[in-house]
Design a protein around this motif. Structure first.
Motif, PDB file in Angstrom:
ATOM      1  N   ASP A 109       2.012   3.347   3.086  1.00 27.19           N
ATOM      2  CA  ASP A 109       1.234   4.557   2.762  1.00 27.19           C
ATOM      3  C   ASP A 109       2.123   5.717   2.281  1.00 27.19           C
ATOM      4  O   ASP A 109       1.691   6.869   2.283  1.00 27.19           O
ATOM      5  CB  ASP A 109       0.349   5.019   3.924  1.00 27.19           C
ATOM      6  N   HIS A 157      -5.613  -0.132   6.031  1.00 31.38           N
ATOM      7  CA  HIS A 157      -5.467   0.518   7.349  1.00 31.38           C
ATOM      8  C   HIS A 157      -6.156  -0.229   8.488  1.00 31.38           C
ATOM      9  O   HIS A 157      -6.406   0.354   9.544  1.00 31.38           O
ATOM     10  CB  HIS A 157      -5.986   1.971   7.344  1.00 31.38           C
ATOM     11  N   LYS A 182      -9.263   0.173  -6.117  1.00 35.53           N
ATOM     12  CA  LYS A 182      -9.530   0.641  -4.754  1.00 35.53           C
ATOM     13  C   LYS A 182     -10.776   1.521  -4.720  1.00 35.53           C
ATOM     14  O   LYS A 182     -10.975   2.372  -5.581  1.00 35.53           O
ATOM     15  CB  LYS A 182      -8.345   1.430  -4.202  1.00 35.53           C
ATOM     16  N   HIS A 232       0.838  -1.208   0.000  1.00 33.66           N
ATOM     17  CA  HIS A 232       0.000   0.000   0.000  1.00 33.66           C
ATOM     18  C   HIS A 232       0.874   1.259   0.000  1.00 33.66           C
ATOM     19  O   HIS A 232       1.380   1.666   1.035  1.00 33.66           O
ATOM     20  CB  HIS A 232      -0.914   0.007   1.235  1.00 33.66           C
ATOM     21  N   HIS A 269       1.531   5.142  -2.588  1.00 38.06           N
ATOM     22  CA  HIS A 269       0.979   5.967  -3.665  1.00 38.06           C
ATOM     23  C   HIS A 269       2.112   6.591  -4.467  1.00 38.06           C
ATOM     24  O   HIS A 269       3.226   6.765  -3.968  1.00 38.06           O
ATOM     25  CB  HIS A 269       0.081   7.058  -3.084  1.00 38.06           C
TER      26      HIS A 269
HETATM   27 ZN   LIG Z   1      -3.079   5.237   1.261  1.00 39.54          ZN
END
Ligand SMILES: [Zn+2]
Length: 324
Positions: free
Chosen positions: A274, A219, A149, A7, A9
């Motif tokens: 993240d 999360h 997602k 996970h 970005h």
């Molecule tokens: Zn994220």
């Protein structure tokens, strides 16, 4: 140890919107941290959809229950939402726009990454589900697409919404993984009234109806500044009761990871950083914290790469990974 980050970005805003520069930054960070493969997740949220769902009045009502909560008052965007909801909403839309990462851009970056990055598209409510499926076909032709997602917060949509059924059927037949944001989100999505749709409990019917659909609750239902661990118990219940559900550890604490390990065992957890959304930290700092985490090596191996490798191999993704 091999590391798969499930996970993160594409750091597009850090790269001035340039896809190749963003990929370069990401790969540099992965090299520093010793991360072999990463799953880069697109972020699409339309200001139009947000405006349709949040009026200044609704924002004011949502904040009412927190008027005496000192942490909410100390949170700049929530304080703004309290005293000048109209401006706060516009500020927030600008913030959302700054952090968008279009699915096509993420797929293109993944295609140019030499097998280091896999792409996850973002659902988009501006398309009908049928249009979105056609769009997914095009995205899949651009780069290595492994999933989609849904952000129940930005998209104002519960993941068990009946309109999504054709999408889930399609994803199940194509071996695409469903990743769902669970917990709150920054800014106004910290407000319980605006983040309830992002409880993992709404994934239960989806997981039961689509046994061949792999689902990741991002999360662990825990992300929140005001209420850390807000839907953690729901995430544990969901993962425990459904073989096809996993939890990713991004934006959670090692304390929560330990509780999840005690309740679920190591087979259900996927490491996620993240990146680039952790303030003041590098990817390397997070990896090092996991490497120093006091659990047996076999447990670390499960979280840091084995579970991810097994899921990816089940959907037919071959990874070019070093041994060890
Ligand atoms: Zn994220």
């Amino acid at each position: 140890m091999r590391i798969v980050d499930f996970h993160l970005h594409l750091p597009l805003s850090m790269a001035g919107g340039d896809v190749h520069r963003a990929l370069h930054l990401l790969l540099g960070e992965m090299d520093d941290a010793g991360v072999d493969v990463a799953v880069a997740i697109a972020i699409e949220a339309s200001p139009e959809v947000v405006r349709r769902n949040v009026t200044p009045e609704k924002l004011r009502n949502a904040i009412q229950p927190l008027l005496y909560d000192w942490r909410a008052l100390g949170h700049p965007s929530l304080y703004n939402a309290m005293v000048r909801p109209r401006e706060a909403l516009e500020d927030h839309l600008r913030l959302v726009e700054r952090h968008l990462a279009r699915s096509e851009d993420v797929a293109r970056a993944a295609a140019a990454s030499g097998g280091r990055v896999l792409a996850v598209a973002s659902y988009c409510r501006l398309n009908s589900v049928e249009e979105y499926i056609e769009r997914l076909e095009r995205i899949a032709s651009m780069g290595p697409l492994i999933g989609v997602k849904i952000y129940p917060t930005f998209h104002f949509l519960r993941p068990d919404d009946p309109s999504l059924e054709p999408l889930y059927d399609y994803m199940e037949s194509r071996g695409l993984i469903l990743i769902v944001h669970t917990g709150c989100d920054p800014g106004i999505w910290e407000l319980p009234a605006l983040c309830t749709k992002a409880s993992p409990r709404y994934l239960e019917p989806v997981a039961r109806r689509h046994r061949d659909l792999m689902i990741v609750a991002a999360h662990m239902g825990s992300y929140s500044y005001l209420f850390p661990g807000i839907y953690f118990a729901d995430a544990i219940r969901l993962a425990r009761g459904n073989d096809n559900v996993y939890l990713d550890t991004s934006a959670t604490t090692l304390h929560q990871v330990r509780i999840a390990l005690n309740k679920l065992g190591p087979e259900k957890l996927l490491y996620g950083s993240d990146y680039p959304y952790f303030e003041g930290l590098h990817m390397k700092d997070i990896v090092e914290a996991y490497l120093a985490f006091r659990v047996p090596e076999s447990v670390k191996e499960r979280i840091l790469h084995l579970n991810a490798e097994e899921i990816l191999s089940r959907i037919g993704v071959k990874l070019a990974l070093p041994r060890g």
